[in-house]
Write an enzyme that holds these catalytic residues in place. Structure first.
Site, PDB file in Angstrom:
ATOM      1  CG  HIS A 143      -3.961   4.962  -3.828  1.00 20.41           C
ATOM      2  ND1 HIS A 143      -4.758   5.126  -4.940  1.00 20.41           N
ATOM      3  CD2 HIS A 143      -4.177   6.045  -3.035  1.00 20.41           C
ATOM      4  CE1 HIS A 143      -5.412   6.266  -4.843  1.00 20.41           C
ATOM      5  NE2 HIS A 143      -5.085   6.840  -3.706  1.00 20.41           N
TER       6      HIS A 143
ATOM      7  CB  ALA B 252      -0.899   0.007   1.230  1.00 23.67           C
ATOM      8  CE1 TYR B 253       4.895   2.554  -3.176  1.00 18.87           C
ATOM      9  CE2 TYR B 253       3.260   0.956  -3.866  1.00 18.87           C
ATOM     10  CZ  TYR B 253       4.571   1.353  -3.743  1.00 18.87           C
ATOM     11  OH  TYR B 253       5.579   0.520  -4.179  1.00 18.87           O
ATOM     12  CG  LEU B 254       0.777   4.188   3.946  1.00 19.10           C
ATOM     13  CD1 LEU B 254       1.209   4.144   5.395  1.00 19.10           C
ATOM     14  CD2 LEU B 254      -0.592   3.552   3.754  1.00 19.10           C
TER      15      LEU B 254
ATOM     16  CG  ASN C   5       5.789  -1.375  -7.477  1.00 19.60           C
ATOM     17  OD1 ASN C   5       5.024  -2.311  -7.646  1.00 19.60           O
ATOM     18  ND2 ASN C   5       7.083  -1.461  -7.741  1.00 19.60           N
TER      19      ASN C   5
END
Length: 207
Positions: free
Chosen positions: A109, A36-38, A169
């Site tokens: 995401h 997950a992209y925070l 990514n």
């Protein structure tokens, strides 16, 4: 942290793969990765990753796959800086996999991919087959403790995308490849394959 004297930096090169290479099947224990992209902006990113053995059945929803990972997985959180010349700042620490799983399951995401690891010549390669919205993307990466120069490039590498931010990514998490794959196919047909020429001498398999 690397023991090469470069600290929290990674050195890698990345390639677009048109067809899943047969060599990927030689990995007896491919991994399922959910990340997950925070935060992601201007090349900087904060990522939480959950990684474990890939299940035989991948027909579940993304949420089901993430849930299945938590029982036997490794959790990490990573801060990344912008990439330049195949080099990128990356500082990583371990997280409790239960915590990592809860973060990933709540994130907006998320990337899902199956990673196969193989040894080719003098280098270890990973081949990532992306799932869900990023299917049918396949990318291959090679990473070293020092800059990746004088690389022997396998024949399954269609074109190099080390300097193409669309294949990072964090970009794919926000802009799934499935939504722009036809446009990229036309672009690749028009411009043809390209490889970075500033990192020593490229050696192409079969030439």
């Amino acid at each position: 942290m690397s023991d090469s004297g470069f600290g929290d930096f990674e050195f890698e090169r990345k390639f677009f793969v048109a067809d899943m290479p047969a060599v990927a099947a030689s990995d007896p224990s491919p991994a399922l990765i959910a990340q997950a992209y925070l935060f992601a902006a201007d090349g900087y990113a904060v990522r939480v990753r959950l990684q474990g053995r890939a299940p035989v059945d991948l027909d579940g929803t993304p949420a089901e796959l993430v849930s299945a990972l938590v029982d036997d997985a490794i959790g990490t959180m990573t801060a990344k800086g912008p990439a330049a010349g195949g080099t990128r700042y990356e500082a990583e620490r371990e997280l409790d996999p239960l915590v990592a799983g809860q973060i990933v399951s709540r994130a907006a995401h998320v990337i899902l991919k199956i990673r196969s690891s193989v040894w080719l010549g003098e280098d270890g390669w990973v081949i990532d087959r992306f799932l869900a919205g990023n299917a049918p993307l396949v990318l291959a990466e090679v990473e070293r403790n020092t800059p990746v120069v004088d690389l022997a490039i396998p024949s399954f590498c269609t074109t190099e995308v080390s300097e193409d931010d669309r294949f990072r990514n964090e970009y794919l998490a926000h802009h799934p490849f499935g939504t722009w794959a036809p446009d990229y196919a036309r672009e690749l047909e028009l411009i043809g394959p390209r490889f970075v020429e500033t990192l020593g001498q490229n050696e192409f398999e079969g030439t």
